[in-house]
Design a protein around this motif. Sequence first.
Motif, mmCIF file in Angstrom:
data_model
loop_
_atom_site.group_PDB
_atom_site.id
_atom_site.type_symbol
_atom_site.label_atom_id
_atom_site.label_comp_id
_atom_site.label_asym_id
_atom_site.label_seq_id
_atom_site.Cartn_x
_atom_site.Cartn_y
_atom_site.Cartn_z
ATOM 1 N N UNK A 1 0.790 -1.224 -0.103
ATOM 2 C CA UNK A 1 0.044 0.067 -0.109
ATOM 3 C C UNK A 1 0.825 1.073 -0.128
ATOM 4 N N UNK A 2 0.713 2.164 -1.034
ATOM 5 C CA UNK A 2 1.461 3.250 -1.063
ATOM 6 C C UNK A 2 1.073 4.211 0.267
ATOM 7 N N UNK A 3 0.095 4.221 0.786
ATOM 8 C CA UNK A 3 -0.241 5.027 1.787
ATOM 9 C C UNK A 3 0.667 4.763 3.123
ATOM 10 N N UNK A 4 1.355 3.390 3.317
ATOM 11 C CA UNK A 4 2.112 3.042 4.455
ATOM 12 C C UNK A 4 3.540 3.641 4.109
ATOM 13 N N UNK A 5 3.832 3.614 2.904
ATOM 14 C CA UNK A 5 5.159 4.269 2.731
ATOM 15 C C UNK A 5 5.120 6.028 2.529
ATOM 16 N N UNK A 6 3.940 6.622 2.490
ATOM 17 C CA UNK A 6 3.903 7.868 2.557
ATOM 18 C C UNK A 6 3.969 8.226 3.899
ATOM 19 N N UNK A 7 3.083 7.622 4.943
ATOM 20 C CA UNK A 7 2.980 7.864 6.027
ATOM 21 C C UNK A 7 4.305 7.714 6.778
ATOM 22 N N UNK A 8 5.059 6.578 6.413
ATOM 23 C CA UNK A 8 6.423 6.443 7.104
ATOM 24 C C UNK A 8 7.495 7.610 6.936
ATOM 25 N N UNK A 9 7.157 7.871 5.404
ATOM 26 C CA UNK A 9 8.129 8.914 4.862
ATOM 27 C C UNK A 9 7.616 10.378 5.780
ATOM 28 N N UNK A 10 6.604 10.562 5.931
ATOM 29 C CA UNK A 10 6.091 12.021 6.462
ATOM 30 C C UNK A 10 6.985 11.911 8.176
ATOM 31 N N UNK B 1 11.158 8.723 2.344
ATOM 32 C CA UNK B 1 11.178 9.938 2.463
ATOM 33 C C UNK B 1 10.745 10.515 0.948
ATOM 34 N N UNK B 2 11.349 9.914 -0.093
ATOM 35 C CA UNK B 2 11.381 10.488 -1.519
ATOM 36 C C UNK B 2 9.634 10.232 -1.873
ATOM 37 N N UNK B 3 9.179 9.208 -1.348
ATOM 38 C CA UNK B 3 7.705 8.640 -1.786
ATOM 39 C C UNK B 3 6.782 9.779 -1.160
ATOM 40 N N UNK B 4 7.104 10.139 0.202
ATOM 41 C CA UNK B 4 6.239 10.880 0.721
ATOM 42 C C UNK B 4 6.259 12.373 -0.004
ATOM 43 N N UNK B 5 7.606 12.755 -0.362
ATOM 44 C CA UNK B 5 7.837 14.332 -0.636
ATOM 45 C C UNK B 5 7.204 14.258 -2.336
ATOM 46 N N UNK B 6 7.195 13.119 -2.798
ATOM 47 C CA UNK B 6 6.858 13.044 -4.432
ATOM 48 C C UNK B 6 5.184 13.202 -4.335
ATOM 49 N N UNK B 7 4.622 12.408 -3.449
ATOM 50 C CA UNK B 7 3.112 12.152 -3.601
ATOM 51 C C UNK B 7 2.494 13.711 -2.789
ATOM 52 N N UNK B 8 3.114 14.268 -1.887
ATOM 53 C CA UNK B 8 2.388 15.168 -0.911
ATOM 54 C C UNK B 8 3.093 16.698 -1.162
ATOM 55 N N UNK B 9 4.110 16.626 -1.819
ATOM 56 C CA UNK B 9 4.780 18.187 -1.949
ATOM 57 C C UNK B 9 4.857 18.378 -3.462
ATOM 58 N N UNK B 10 5.361 17.697 -4.389
ATOM 59 C CA UNK B 10 5.756 17.643 -5.744
ATOM 60 C C UNK B 10 4.492 18.344 -6.579
ATOM 61 N N UNK B 11 4.960 19.200 -7.514
ATOM 62 C CA UNK B 11 4.034 19.864 -8.307
ATOM 63 C C UNK B 11 3.790 18.824 -9.197
ATOM 64 N N UNK B 12 2.676 19.070 -10.128
ATOM 65 C CA UNK B 12 2.112 17.932 -10.746
ATOM 66 C C UNK B 12 3.120 17.441 -11.942
ATOM 67 N N UNK B 13 3.866 18.028 -12.401
ATOM 68 C CA UNK B 13 4.912 17.619 -13.583
ATOM 69 C C UNK B 13 6.200 16.879 -12.771
ATOM 70 N N UNK B 14 6.120 16.865 -11.531
ATOM 71 C CA UNK B 14 7.202 16.048 -10.679
ATOM 72 C C UNK B 14 6.865 14.972 -10.117
ATOM 73 N N UNK B 15 5.545 14.765 -10.014
ATOM 74 C CA UNK B 15 5.124 13.641 -9.307
ATOM 75 C C UNK B 15 5.225 12.039 -9.917
ATOM 76 N N UNK B 16 5.309 12.050 -11.164
ATOM 77 C CA UNK B 16 5.236 10.892 -11.599
ATOM 78 C C UNK B 16 6.418 10.296 -12.298
ATOM 79 N N UNK B 17 7.478 11.278 -12.501
ATOM 80 C CA UNK B 17 8.593 10.756 -13.186
ATOM 81 C C UNK B 17 9.799 10.687 -12.254
#
Length: 683
Positions: free
Chosen positions: A277-286, A559-575
């Motif tokens: 689950x991606x949420x687990x990675x994002x939560x831990x990264x936060x 950490x990067x999983x959290x930053x990409x999902x919750x901080x990144x501007x649209x064009x940086x979220x998926x590459x």
Amino acid sequence: MYFTERDLNKILTNLDALRASVFPVSNPDNEIQSRKQQNFPSVCLIGLGRCGSNIALDVASLVYSARNFYLSEFNNEEKQTREQEYRPMRWIKRSLHLSNSQAVKPVFLIEPLVMLGDLDKDIEGRIRFSHKGEKSGFLHDYTKMKIMDLSEVHAGGAGNAPILGQYLAKIILNKDTQRFANPDWKFIHSYLIDSCGIKANQSRLYFYIFSAGGGTGSGMASEFGLAQQYAYMSKTFDTRMLAEDEENRGHSFVFEPIFTSGICILPNISDHGVEMSEALHINAGRLLCKYLAEEWDFSYNFDNEDSSESSVMHRIRPWNAMMLISNDIMRYAEETDDGGIQHIDVNAMEKYANQYISQQIFNILTAQAVTTDYDENYFRRAGIDIGETIRLDANDLFMSLAGPVAVAYAESVIPADSSLADKKAGTSLNIDDLFFRSIDLPHFNKVTQAIEGISLLPIESGRYRETLASYVKNGYNATELKDLHFFKNCSSVVSIVSLPKDYKLSYMDLNRLKSHLNSLFPNTTLKRYALVIGASANISLTTLIVKSPCLSDDFLTLIVAFIKRCFAKDNYRFDEQLDKAMLEFIRSDDFDEAAVDTMLNEFENPAKILDTNWYAIKPMYEKKYRELIHNKDKFVSINDIRLSRDSVKKAIKYLREIYRHKISKTKVISLNPAGSTSTSSKD
């Protein structure tokens, strides 16, 4: 920032109430017994969330069982042998020699105070009707375990969103304890927060156990830790002379150092091709990002150095150190145990993690370095100055451990006859193998019933296996292994050697162990050693690896999983642009903060985790805050506890600091130039 009781008499009254429930008087008519004041245990475990409370409960259950076995002189040995037992119990029984009729047994009677907290209103029912709760008298007899019933603030969980768990914890910790319906909360609050470090509260070590991937544990844990640190640090700036009366004489705020540590369970990154689950990675990264930013402010950020109270109080961090334990421990342990991982159920997998964590807590709790059996010459010959040998009291830990910490652990059975002939025949302790097993991938030791290995892998498991194989093949030559940032950038290590009482570790073995540590950790500023005698039937080695674990693959990935999902501007979220940029931010000589501004929004967006309307949820929780805390000046919006782009920058600065850690070897400084030997003048 948080509610803190300032009235010393109220604090002492609350502590007395908690003490009376923790140490009930068996015979109230006995005036001498009823007047005797018991000290609180030196150690407290705080289990938060489902995972954390289960592990803390597991530790309490093991300690309770160990004490029962010891005090009843092992009358139930045969019955317990016949019963089907799970592995943690077999491990503790073996460590205690419970099935052995030897007269000399290790004494293992440490009983920590255990606090269990969850935002689930049914936490008490869950514990009471669990396997451990139904065991004969455990919940009734283990009076050192207390349940923090916080359901009046919130009856449900945090919905797998750490920001909600953090906000609810902030409500709990800002509310006047006298206004809680649960009468026990003010006693627990005075113990955990109001009185930490003072003479009346003798607890000095606090371990917060939680899962980083959930909402309740990872959200609540750091907030509880910050409240405790805030109350503790406030005392250092409080220079008022409190008037002492007969009731509080000797209990004023003359306080001692405390050591607090988070024990953080990180989620699996990948598991046999099954996408987690991606949420687990994002939560831990936060959680990791938040902790590094706070640790940077506390330990390194002196650009605008200011020793004033307001400056210091806004640069606190939740714990002195945070121990990282990967959930992948269960997977690696099962992979090496006949490879039947697909047949093991979730509860059995969880017990692996519980056991590993229990082992580490046990070893830290028992690490009281009794050196009276050894003279000073022993340590000198082993190359260890007796001044380096420590008892792991709060002050030693406070000075030795900071930031992210990983654990390396292994244990061996001592040969029954450790005579000189056996040693010459090579049947005595193999210290090289013991050290190797401690840094190996997690695995199950069938001889000792222990889970051994490193709690967080330095690099991806396949590469790490190959590097370890090369290490052994080259005769434990650490040339390749020590180049991994996990080892190369480690700032300090604390090694705990635990021995049975009558076993003498040869100075050659101890010297060999020190050589391994020196070669694997070339840039440590500080190496500390603890020697524990008589707490275990086996010899064990625990090494705490400080700060450099934040450069491991798993840590950076989360950490990067959290930053990409919750901080990144649209064009940086998926590459992969942000992935590569993060590595460049850490490696480059100059930190390009403008590039961070280009890629990231100013604040985290919690809606990226929740599959619902964040803007509808936010006012619901803020209304709860206003209803429960009537002081308008203390209102905090959820927006105020969002992580900011500055938090990300501070986390990166911390990673850059550790990435550049190195030491210069001491060189001889001489006023005498080389080759200038004085010659005596002739008459």
